[in-house]
Structures are given as structure tokens and as C-alpha cells.
Design a protein around this motif. Structure first.
Motif, PDB file in Angstrom:
ATOM      1  N   VAL A 140     -18.900  16.120  31.347  1.00  0.00           N
ATOM      2  CA  VAL A 140     -17.669  15.498  30.733  1.00  0.00           C
ATOM      3  C   VAL A 140     -17.529  14.102  30.939  1.00  0.00           C
ATOM      4  O   VAL A 140     -18.278  13.660  31.623  1.00  0.00           O
ATOM      5  CB  VAL A 140     -16.427  16.045  31.680  1.00  0.00           C
ATOM      6  CG1 VAL A 140     -15.245  15.474  31.180  1.00  0.00           C
ATOM      7  CG2 VAL A 140     -16.652  17.811  31.537  1.00  0.00           C
TER       8      VAL A 140
ATOM      9  N   LYS B 151     -18.585   9.754  21.409  1.00  0.00           N
ATOM     10  CA  LYS B 151     -19.272  10.572  20.938  1.00  0.00           C
ATOM     11  C   LYS B 151     -19.490  11.573  22.247  1.00  0.00           C
ATOM     12  O   LYS B 151     -19.676  12.964  22.193  1.00  0.00           O
ATOM     13  CB  LYS B 151     -20.603  10.696  20.180  1.00  0.00           C
ATOM     14  CG  LYS B 151     -20.230   9.875  18.831  1.00  0.00           C
ATOM     15  CD  LYS B 151     -21.540   9.432  17.986  1.00  0.00           C
ATOM     16  CE  LYS B 151     -21.310   8.845  16.748  1.00  0.00           C
ATOM     17  NZ  LYS B 151     -22.606   8.346  16.301  1.00  0.00           N
ATOM     18  N   LYS B 152     -19.868  11.171  23.355  1.00  0.00           N
ATOM     19  CA  LYS B 152     -19.891  11.718  24.533  1.00  0.00           C
ATOM     20  C   LYS B 152     -18.736  12.258  25.404  1.00  0.00           C
ATOM     21  O   LYS B 152     -18.776  13.063  26.389  1.00  0.00           O
ATOM     22  CB  LYS B 152     -21.043  10.888  25.382  1.00  0.00           C
ATOM     23  CG  LYS B 152     -22.277  10.563  24.870  1.00  0.00           C
ATOM     24  CD  LYS B 152     -22.989   9.762  25.706  1.00  0.00           C
ATOM     25  CE  LYS B 152     -24.501   9.185  25.337  1.00  0.00           C
ATOM     26  NZ  LYS B 152     -25.356  10.163  25.312  1.00  0.00           N
TER      27      LYS B 152
ATOM     28  N   GLN C  19     -14.908  13.589  25.922  1.00  0.00           N
ATOM     29  CA  GLN C  19     -13.868  14.595  25.730  1.00  0.00           C
ATOM     30  C   GLN C  19     -12.585  14.308  25.812  1.00  0.00           C
ATOM     31  O   GLN C  19     -11.515  14.602  25.596  1.00  0.00           O
ATOM     32  CB  GLN C  19     -14.119  15.902  26.551  1.00  0.00           C
ATOM     33  CG  GLN C  19     -15.428  16.676  26.083  1.00  0.00           C
ATOM     34  CD  GLN C  19     -16.565  16.108  26.775  1.00  0.00           C
ATOM     35  OE1 GLN C  19     -16.715  15.561  27.880  1.00  0.00           O
ATOM     36  NE2 GLN C  19     -17.837  15.952  25.967  1.00  0.00           N
ATOM     37  N   ILE C  20     -12.370  13.228  26.825  1.00  0.00           N
ATOM     38  CA  ILE C  20     -10.976  12.544  27.235  1.00  0.00           C
ATOM     39  C   ILE C  20     -11.202  11.071  27.171  1.00  0.00           C
ATOM     40  O   ILE C  20     -12.163  10.427  27.565  1.00  0.00           O
ATOM     41  CB  ILE C  20     -10.945  12.859  28.626  1.00  0.00           C
ATOM     42  CG1 ILE C  20     -10.920  14.415  29.040  1.00  0.00           C
ATOM     43  CG2 ILE C  20      -9.500  12.134  29.310  1.00  0.00           C
ATOM     44  CD1 ILE C  20     -11.038  14.762  30.603  1.00  0.00           C
TER      45      ILE C  20
ATOM     46  N   GLU D  49     -10.360  15.060  17.842  1.00  0.00           N
ATOM     47  CA  GLU D  49     -10.538  16.046  18.841  1.00  0.00           C
ATOM     48  C   GLU D  49     -10.655  15.802  20.257  1.00  0.00           C
ATOM     49  O   GLU D  49     -11.334  16.341  20.953  1.00  0.00           O
ATOM     50  CB  GLU D  49     -11.628  16.876  18.542  1.00  0.00           C
ATOM     51  CG  GLU D  49     -11.692  18.032  17.121  1.00  0.00           C
ATOM     52  CD  GLU D  49     -10.458  18.997  17.392  1.00  0.00           C
ATOM     53  OE1 GLU D  49     -10.438  19.606  18.225  1.00  0.00           O
ATOM     54  OE2 GLU D  49      -9.296  18.818  16.501  1.00  0.00           O
ATOM     55  N   LYS D  50      -9.975  14.655  20.652  1.00  0.00           N
ATOM     56  CA  LYS D  50     -10.248  14.145  22.033  1.00  0.00           C
ATOM     57  C   LYS D  50      -8.803  14.373  22.479  1.00  0.00           C
ATOM     58  O   LYS D  50      -7.956  14.520  22.115  1.00  0.00           O
ATOM     59  CB  LYS D  50     -10.507  12.658  22.066  1.00  0.00           C
ATOM     60  CG  LYS D  50     -11.836  12.189  21.272  1.00  0.00           C
ATOM     61  CD  LYS D  50     -13.130  12.682  21.914  1.00  0.00           C
ATOM     62  CE  LYS D  50     -14.336  12.084  20.979  1.00  0.00           C
ATOM     63  NZ  LYS D  50     -15.353  12.637  21.348  1.00  0.00           N
TER      64      LYS D  50
ATOM     65  N   LYS E 217      -7.120  16.174  19.695  1.00  0.00           N
ATOM     66  CA  LYS E 217      -6.991  17.661  20.280  1.00  0.00           C
ATOM     67  C   LYS E 217      -5.805  17.613  20.987  1.00  0.00           C
ATOM     68  O   LYS E 217      -4.915  18.728  20.998  1.00  0.00           O
ATOM     69  CB  LYS E 217      -8.142  17.698  21.190  1.00  0.00           C
ATOM     70  CG  LYS E 217      -8.081  19.043  21.900  1.00  0.00           C
ATOM     71  CD  LYS E 217      -9.309  19.592  22.518  1.00  0.00           C
ATOM     72  CE  LYS E 217      -9.391  20.900  23.040  1.00  0.00           C
ATOM     73  NZ  LYS E 217     -10.512  21.066  23.708  1.00  0.00           N
TER      74      LYS E 217
END
Length: 302
Positions: free
Chosen positions: A25, A64-65, A67-68, A101-102, A133
Motif C-alpha cells: 500500500v 502511480k504506486k 492507493q491513498i 481511482e484514489k 474512488k
């Protein structure tokens, strides 16, 4: 948890962008970078423009790495806006790529916010809501992601109490082995932020110092207040200190470091690089560009 500083004044730009990696993550904190449009009545030097481009590329790469993404407030050196800018880390296409999409955990856009940041927050959310997201207003909230937790402070002043620059939120990330606080733009100048940091007992504190570079600013008062507050944090928590941002725009920042109870690191030093406080030496950089002689305490080239 792995800490990866991305952009800051010791790396040549205005920023405190940071990436945290916990297993698979990625958490991207304050993904913005900018340059002061005027310093010493001069525009940015070529070396600063080059540093900004590198900062933009690095933030984009690490997005790009991630998610948050967390955003402490809506100044352009702390988030990438959806417009084309010369001295900000921005373009509509890059911003869309960054936030798509984050999970966005962000400063509340309407509460505890000044007029300028409210307008910027509105412009940001108008586009971000189409592509993110999930968006959560994070002020004072706690989020449990299983392998780690993220907790945000209530809104605290951007600098001293009553600051016209509004409010920011600090973020704490804890993976059970390391507790990291990113305290953006508190400038070490208000008790609310100091007390929240001490209560959280971080292992690592990433923060910016007082803006002692500002002409006409109460420099001595800010210097002494910043020293007092950070020394109290060091004594109470024994945290590793990563100190950068506003303070590094002042050539005298090594003197501030020397008066602390514990030697801090800048982003550059954390990365085992040489400090390159380009804005502080803008006058000298412009002279060098003209072929004139000027002394600077670092190498200009990357």
C-alpha cells in the motif's frame, strides 16, 4: 513502513510531499510542488525551474504506486490543482492521472477554512469528484485500513493563532511498528498542533519550521517560538525530526538547527543528499546565470 521524501525546499522547490509505503500500500501525502513567483523581487532561476520539473515527475511517479492520497490544505505547494501553471505542479491531464481511482482523505473544504482556500477547494473538488474512488473529509477523523491506521488532527492554524492563511490538518500513520506524523504548515507556531503531536507520541515527525525568511515578519518572535515548541516536542517524544519547508527559505536555517535539542534532518539529508535551498540563494543563482561570480554552499547541477 518506508518513508520516501519527494519534494521540499532542501530539494529546491516549495513542497513537503511525502510517500509512505506499507507493504503493498502506498500513501501519498500533500502531492504538490511550486515555486515562489517573486523572491528578492526576482522570478525563479533556471535551476529552480529544473528542480520543479523533477519534483513534478517524482510526485507523478509515486502517485502511480499510491492507493491513498492525503491533502492537508489547499495551497498549491500541497496539492496538484486542475489547471495549467508555470510555478505550480499542475496541468489538467497530470492532475487527472494523479487522482484517478484514489482514496482521497482531505481537509474539509468548507469548515475552518479561509476564503482563498475555500475557492481553491471548490475548484479542486469539482474535478476530483468525477475521478476519485472515494473522498472523505478528514478533519479530526480516524481510519482503520487493517494493517495500519491513519488519524487526522482537528483543523489547526496555518502558523500562529489567528493566521489569515487559514487552517491545516496533520496526519498520523501507524503500522504497529512505526508511528509517523506529517505536520504540514503548522510552522511550529501554535500550541494546538504542538499538543496534538505530543499526545500522539510519534517515532518520526515530518514538519516545516517558521517562515523567518519573510520581510517585515516578526522574525525573532517566530524563531524563538518555533525553537521552544520543537524542543518541547523533542523532549516529550524523542521523535526523529525531519524539518524542512518554510524555514529552509532562510539562509540561516543551520543556525536554527544548531539550537535544537536534537539534530534534525532535511528531506535532502534524509535521502543522503546535499541540501540545495535554491530559493534562499535566488539572487546568487541569477548572477551565476549572467556569468557573474557568486558564492553558494552547494552544487547547482543535479
Amino acid at each position: 513502513m518506508k518513508i520516501i521524501p519527494l519534494a521540499s525546499e532542501s530539494l529546491g522547490v516549495r513542497s513537503l510531499a511525502t510517500f509512505l509505503e506499507i507493504g503493498k500500500v502506498g500513501i501519498l501525502i500533500d502531492p504538490g510542488a511550486a515555486l515562489g513567483p517573486k523572491r528578492y523581487s526576482l522570478p525563479p532561476a533556471k535551476a529552480e525551474l529544473e528542480a520543479l520539473q523533477k519534483a513534478r515527475e517524482k510526485i507523478q511517479h509515486y502517485s502511480k504506486k499510491a492507493q491513498i492520497i492525503t491533502i492537508s490544505h489547499y495551497h498549491y505547494d500541497h496539492h496538484t490543482p486542475f489547471f495549467e501553471g508555470i510555478y505550480e505542479s499542475s496541468s489538467p491531464e497530470k492532475a487527472k492521472e494523479l487522482y484517478t481511482e484514489k482514496i482521497l482523505l482531505i481537509k474539509h473544504p468548507k469548515e475552518n477554512i479561509n476564503f482563498s482556500q475555500r475557492k481553491r477547494a471548490w475548484a479542486f473538488l469539482k474535478e476530483a469528484e468525477k475521478i476519485a474512488k472515494k473522498i472523505e473529509y478528514a478533519d479530526g477523523k480516524f481510519f482503520d485500513f487493517g494493517d495500519f491506521i491513519i488519524e487526522f488532527s482537528p483543523a489547526v492554524p496555518h502558523g500562529s493563532e489567528g493566521s489569515r492563511l487559514g487552517f491545516v490538518v496533520m496526519v498520523m500513520v501507524d503500522d504497529g511498528r512505526k508511528r509517523v506524523i506529517h505536520a504540514s504548515d503548522i510552522q511550529l507556531l501554535n500550541n494546538a498542533s504542538k499538543e496534538w503531536i505530543i499526545k500522539q507520541m510519534p517515532d518520526v515527525l515530518i514538519t516545516g519550521g517558521p517562515p523567518t525568511y519573510l520581510e517585515g515578519y516578526r522574525v525573532k518572535e517566530a524563531w524563538n517560538s518555533g525553537l521552544k515548541n520543537l524542543n518541547e516536542i523533542i523532549k516529550e517524544t524523542n521523535a526523529e525530526i525531519i524539518l524542512d519547508h518554510h524555514l529552509i527559505r532562510d539562509k540561516r536555517y543551520p543556525e536554527f538547527f544548531a539550537q535544537l535539542e536534537k539534530e534534525p534532518l532535511t528531506f535532502a539529508r534524509f535521502l543522503k543528499k546535499e541540501d540545495r535551498p535554491l530559493e534562499a540563494y535566488r539572487k546568487e543563482l541569477h548572477k551565476i546565470e549572467k556569468g557573474e561570480k557568486a558564492e553558494i554552499p552547494f552544487e547547482i547541477g543535479w
